[in-house]
Design an enzyme around this catalytic site. Structure first.
Site, short mmCIF file in Angstrom:
data_model
loop_
_atom_site.label_atom_id
_atom_site.label_comp_id
_atom_site.label_asym_id
_atom_site.label_seq_id
_atom_site.Cartn_x
_atom_site.Cartn_y
_atom_site.Cartn_z
N LYS A 252 66.44 9.64 30.51
CA LYS A 252 65.58 8.48 30.24
C LYS A 252 64.76 8.06 31.47
CE LYS A 252 69.46 6.67 28.67
NZ LYS A 252 70.18 7.84 28.22
N LYS B 133 66.14 2.62 26.06
CA LYS B 133 65.79 3.26 24.79
C LYS B 133 64.72 2.46 24.04
CE LYS B 133 70.19 5.64 24.34
NZ LYS B 133 71.59 5.42 23.99
N1 LIG Z 1 76.32 12.02 27.88
C1 LIG Z 1 75.65 11.83 26.76
O1 LIG Z 1 76.19 11.75 25.64
C2 LIG Z 1 74.15 11.73 26.83
C3 LIG Z 1 73.42 11.54 25.66
C4 LIG Z 1 72.02 11.50 25.73
C5 LIG Z 1 71.41 11.64 26.95
N2 LIG Z 1 72.15 11.80 28.09
C6 LIG Z 1 71.44 12.00 29.35
O2 LIG Z 1 71.53 13.39 29.70
C7 LIG Z 1 71.42 13.54 31.10
C8 LIG Z 1 72.55 14.40 31.62
O3 LIG Z 1 73.78 13.74 31.39
P1 LIG Z 1 75.16 14.43 31.79
O4 LIG Z 1 76.22 13.58 31.23
O5 LIG Z 1 75.12 15.88 31.44
O6 LIG Z 1 75.10 14.31 33.39
P2 LIG Z 1 75.97 15.12 34.45
O7 LIG Z 1 77.19 15.66 33.80
O8 LIG Z 1 76.09 14.23 35.64
O9 LIG Z 1 75.05 16.38 34.84
C9 LIG Z 1 73.89 16.24 35.59
C10 LIG Z 1 73.42 17.60 36.04
O10 LIG Z 1 72.22 17.43 36.78
C11 LIG Z 1 72.32 18.18 37.99
N3 LIG Z 1 71.49 17.61 39.05
C12 LIG Z 1 71.67 16.45 39.71
N4 LIG Z 1 70.69 16.29 40.64
C13 LIG Z 1 69.91 17.40 40.54
C14 LIG Z 1 68.77 17.85 41.23
N5 LIG Z 1 68.20 17.12 42.21
N6 LIG Z 1 68.23 19.04 40.89
C15 LIG Z 1 68.78 19.81 39.90
N7 LIG Z 1 69.87 19.43 39.21
C16 LIG Z 1 70.42 18.24 39.52
C17 LIG Z 1 73.79 18.12 38.36
O11 LIG Z 1 74.06 19.15 39.30
P3 LIG Z 1 75.54 19.37 39.92
O12 LIG Z 1 76.31 20.01 38.81
O13 LIG Z 1 75.29 20.28 41.06
O14 LIG Z 1 76.04 18.01 40.31
C18 LIG Z 1 74.42 18.32 36.98
O15 LIG Z 1 74.44 19.70 36.68
C19 LIG Z 1 71.41 12.12 31.69
O16 LIG Z 1 70.10 11.77 31.98
C20 LIG Z 1 72.00 11.28 30.56
O17 LIG Z 1 71.56 9.94 30.61
C21 LIG Z 1 73.49 11.86 28.05
#
Ligand SMILES: NC(=O)c1ccc[n+]([C@@H]2O[C@H](COP(=O)([O-])OP(=O)(O)OC[C@H]3O[C@@H](n4cnc5c(N)ncnc54)[C@H](OP(=O)(O)O)[C@@H]3O)[C@@H](O)[C@H]2O)c1
Length: 343
Positions: A127, A226
């Site tokens: 977002k 959102k």
């Molecule tokens: N969780 C849900 O149900 C849900 C639903 C809808 C939307 N979202 C959104 O989806 C997104 C991801 O959520 P998540 O739960 O998967 O987060 P997460 O588990 O924290 O994963 C984030 C990923 O981004 C990578 N990252 C961080 N900084 C970076 C950079 N500078 N360059 C490249 N990669 C980078 C991290 O790398 P490392 O592995 O090296 O730390 C990790 O692989 C968020 O924006 C969240 O708001 C989540």
């Protein structure tokens, strides 16, 4: 057969769920949409998996096991930069699964601009960039005739933008309101059954519904983000978070739930955009809904949204899986619709 090259940025919980889902659905996509999904690069914060020129005909979907450590793969490149990946393949879709930073949109915002500049469509679960610079990204995409798939950032598996922009085409949307955050709805539902806030939050965390740091959800910012994205996408406006009146759920007194129960009402966190004589209002607020309200039955981690229109009356959609697979499915849906020219 059409081929869609994919670069995935962020290989955390949603990114991994996305790779799993695309692996599962790739044959369906070939059969139903004549679409070959070609995963070319996958980044985390330390580098990326990358198909070099010699490996271009391979597909990371076949050659990489989701859940395994990408840094142990033969395709791992610690020095990989996005610019190199963008220019190495024919442009396709760049998928953003990096963390949502609502303050400055980074790291996603910079990446997203670069992807659009390089001629790649964008599909995002993140977002942050949309909250910080919706207008700029939208304009960039339009000028380059590229698509900006935002379903993953606009309540994910609950169809919000598809309904507003496609199903309600021709109708004027006068406003909308929704229960757009599964975590807060789960906590409020449990509190409605007599549980305290702390206990309900802990239960949501144990079930993996709430994050270890739940502040973006419980303080109302996720819902605010959102409604901002949905509003800007529908009305082509440039609202920012500063324009949203934000209320969270952590301060709601237990007595309110008792009062609501006695009168057959439920306490919900509602995000809404309404038109008032003195101007539009964007807000998240605690509301008491009676049984005639279309979102009354939206309990637990479920979500729902109602659009108010001039010619189609009000239209309500509820459901959509509020989990990682649901988020991944929203990303895949946008990719399919982009390939069909529908976004
Ligand atoms: N969780 C849900 O149900 C849900 C639903 C809808 C939307 N979202 C959104 O989806 C997104 C991801 O959520 P998540 O739960 O998967 O987060 P997460 O588990 O924290 O994963 C984030 C990923 O981004 C990578 N990252 C961080 N900084 C970076 C950079 N500078 N360059 C490249 N990669 C980078 C991290 O790398 P490392 O592995 O090296 O730390 C990790 O692989 C968020 O924006 C969240 O708001 C989540």
């Amino acid at each position: 057969m059409k081929t869609m090259n994919i670069i995935l940025m962020g290989y955390g919980r949603v990114g991994q769920a996305f790779v799993r889902l695309v692996q599962e659905k790739q044959e369906d996509c070939r059969e139903k949409y004549n679409l070959r999904l070609h995963l070319m690069a996958v980044f985390n914060s330390r580098g990326g998996l990358f198909l070099a020129q010699d490996d271009k005909d391979r597909n990371l979907l076949a050659d990489f096991e989701p859940g395994s450590n990408p840094e142990k793969s033969v395709f791992w490149r610690p020095d990989l930069a996005l610019a190199e990946a963008l220019k190495s393949f024919d442009a396709g879709v760049w998928v953003d699964c990096t963390p949502s930073n609502l303050k400055d949109g980074e790291p996603g915002l910079g990446y997203m601009r670069r992807a659009l500049d390089a001629g790649w469509h964008v599909v995002t679960a993140n977002k942050g960039p949309l909250v910080v610079d919706f207008g700029g990204l939208w304009k960039k995409a339009r000028i380059k005739r590229l698509s900006l798939g935002m379903s993953g950032a606009a309540a994910a598996a609950l169809p919000t933008l598809d309904v507003a922009l496609k199903a309600l085409a021709g109708a004027e949307i006068l406003g909308f309101e929704g229960i757009l955050n599964g975590t807060t709805n789960y906590i409020l539902t449990r509190m409605g059954k007599g549980m305290g806030y702390g206990e309900a939050l802990r239960e949501a965390q144990q079930k993996g519904i709430a994050e270890p740091n739940p502040s973006q959800d419980v303080d109302g910012w996720d819902t605010a983000a959102k409604i901002l994205i949905i509003t800007n996408a529908i009305f082509h406006t440039g609202y920012t978070l500063a324009d949203v009146r934000v209320e969270g759920i952590s301060h709601v007194r237990p007595g309110l739930f008792l009062e609501a129960r006695k009168t057959g009402r439920k306490i919900k966190l509602i995000g809404r955009f309404i038109q008032r004589p003195r101007g539009p209002l964007l807000e998240t607020r605690i509301a008491q809904l009676d049984s005639s309200h279309p979102l009354f039955g939206v309990d637990g981690a479920r979500k729902g949204v109602t659009f108010f229109t001039d010619s189609m009356d009000s239209v309500t959609v509820t459901g959509g899986k509020s989990d990682l697979r649901g988020a991944a499915a929203a990303l895949l849906k946008d990719i399919i619709n982009i390939s069909e020219g529908q976004i």
